[in-house]
Design an enzyme around this catalytic site. Structure first.
Site, PDB file in Angstrom:
ATOM      1  N   ARG A  99      33.493  12.058  -5.464  1.00 49.22           N
ATOM      2  CA  ARG A  99      34.834  11.683  -4.992  1.00 49.22           C
ATOM      3  C   ARG A  99      34.894  12.090  -3.521  1.00 49.22           C
ATOM      4  NH1 ARG A  99      39.987  10.910  -7.507  1.00 49.22           N
ATOM      5  NH2 ARG A  99      41.751  11.649  -6.253  1.00 49.22           N
ATOM      6  N   HIS A 126      37.922   2.338  -5.881  1.00 48.29           N
ATOM      7  CA  HIS A 126      38.144   3.292  -6.968  1.00 48.29           C
ATOM      8  C   HIS A 126      37.683   2.608  -8.260  1.00 48.29           C
ATOM      9  CE1 HIS A 126      39.504   6.715  -8.992  1.00 48.29           C
ATOM     10  NE2 HIS A 126      40.784   6.721  -8.693  1.00 48.29           N
ATOM     11  N   GLN A 129      38.530   3.852 -11.950  1.00 47.16           N
ATOM     12  CA  GLN A 129      39.928   3.581 -12.277  1.00 47.16           C
ATOM     13  C   GLN A 129      40.100   2.130 -12.712  1.00 47.16           C
ATOM     14  OE1 GLN A 129      42.860   5.726 -12.188  1.00 47.16           O
ATOM     15  NE2 GLN A 129      43.528   3.941 -13.367  1.00 47.16           N
ATOM     16  N   ASP A 215      50.681   1.505  -6.451  1.00 43.91           N
ATOM     17  CA  ASP A 215      50.033   2.771  -6.116  1.00 43.91           C
ATOM     18  C   ASP A 215      50.850   3.425  -5.008  1.00 43.91           C
ATOM     19  OD1 ASP A 215      48.172   4.826  -6.002  1.00 43.91           O
ATOM     20  OD2 ASP A 215      46.722   3.702  -4.805  1.00 43.91           O
ATOM     21  N   CYS A 255      48.145   4.197 -11.169  1.00 46.75           N
ATOM     22  CA  CYS A 255      46.998   5.078 -11.392  1.00 46.75           C
ATOM     23  C   CYS A 255      47.358   6.555 -11.254  1.00 46.75           C
ATOM     24  CB  CYS A 255      45.856   4.709 -10.451  1.00 46.75           C
ATOM     25  SG  CYS A 255      46.294   4.707  -8.702  1.00 46.75           S
ATOM     26  N   ARG A 283      40.866   6.817 -18.633  1.00 48.78           N
ATOM     27  CA  ARG A 283      39.872   7.296 -17.675  1.00 48.78           C
ATOM     28  C   ARG A 283      38.766   8.069 -18.402  1.00 48.78           C
ATOM     29  NH1 ARG A 283      40.809   7.990 -12.356  1.00 48.78           N
ATOM     30  NH2 ARG A 283      38.563   8.385 -12.407  1.00 48.78           N
TER      31      ARG A 283
END
Length: 297
Positions: A99, A126, A129, A215, A255, A283
């Site tokens: 990440r 991402h 996700q 988001d 998310c 996830r």
């Protein structure tokens, strides 16, 4: 093969990941412990809740050993060259999840490792996700022929959604202010698989959509732009009135973390149409599926 972009899976691979994720969710014991003896490195440059816990729990569920690697202790790019760190870790790990702030770091690490590298979030995409998002929609309806509306910043999440959505046979509509559109190259790549429509306003994107997604307007590292972004995204809040434009059975997606009153109202986030906590749970299942796909038992 690494997983730096959701496009790396291709349509067939994405479909396999979605099916395997749903299978794991239905019966986690079926695959429990099958990756015993494997080591999964988890490198985090940025703070995390869902990604950190879900990836750690997924590795443990499958019997693999999750090994936390933090920027402060690893010194990637500061104390040591990324290429050197990559070659060292390649001797220890079966897979490395990262990440990071800059996607280029993922690419450099991947170029010097034989073990698969997984993008756990970068400034460009991402992808993990997006797999969980496809699973969440698939739990509600068939992906093929459905429509997904994304409202807000054309960011990393938007990039992965466009790619995953079109690979899954969905029409993807993006509503974002001028100046905050997704990258044209990513839009072009997504259009190789299906339809992507870009709008300057949220209403036409949401009209009749089967899923409405948003988001945060200001991601980590963009805090200095917060005031400017609040002004630019005025009118892009997903509220009850905007959701009314979607299909009557449409779900709301995010998310997380969410900022109630900015990109979404509390009313919508907490409504029966919201599947945000299903997304969060998925996830776990989707990362476990990815590990199984990358590291066959």
């Amino acid at each position: 093969m690494s997983f730096l972009s959701v496009a790396d899976a291709g349509p067939e691979g994405l479909g396999r990941l979605v099916e395997l994720s749903m299978d794991l969710k239905r019966d986690p014991d079926r695959h429990r412990g099958v990756l015993a003896g494997k080591s999964v490195g988890l490198f985090f440059e940025k703070p995390s809740l869902r990604t950190w816990v879900s990836s750690t729990a997924a590795a443990a569920l499958l019997g693999a050993h999750p090994i936390p690697i933090h920027q402060q202790s690893s010194g990637v790019g500061t104390r040591e060259e990324p290429a050197d760190v990559a070659r060292v870790l390649d001797g220890y790990l079966d897979v490395l999840g990262m990440r990071v702030f800059e996607h280029s770091l993922l690419e450099e690490m991947d170029a010097h490792m034989e073990a698969p590298v997984v993008n756990l979030l970068s400034d460009w995409e991402h992808p993990c996700q997006a797999v969980a998002d496809m699973v969440t929609i698939a739990e509600q309806r068939s992906l093929a022929g459905s429509s997904l509306a994304y409202v807000g910043d054309g960011n990393n999440v938007c990039h992965s959604l466009m790619l995953a959505g079109t690979m899954a046979g969905m029409e993807v509509r993006v509503g974002c202010p001028p100046g905050y559109r997704p990258d044209a190259g990513v839009v072009s790549r997504a259009r190789e698989w299906g339809t992507v429509l870009i709008f300057d306003h949220p209403a036409p994107a949401v009209e009749g959509a089967n899923a409405v997604y948003t988001d945060v307007w200001t991601s980590m590292g963009q805090e200095g732009e917060a005031a400017e972004r609040l002004s630019a995204f005025e009118g892009f809040t997903v509220d009850a009135a905007l959701m009314e434009r979607a299909h009557p059975d449409a779900v709301f997606m995010h998310c997380l973390p969410a900022y109630r009153g900015e990109e979404v109202t509390a009313e919508v986030l907490e409504s029966p149409r919201s599947v945000v906590f299903d997304q969060a749970e998925n996830r776990l299942h989707s990362f476990a599926a990815l590990l199984l796909d990358l590291l066959p038992a």
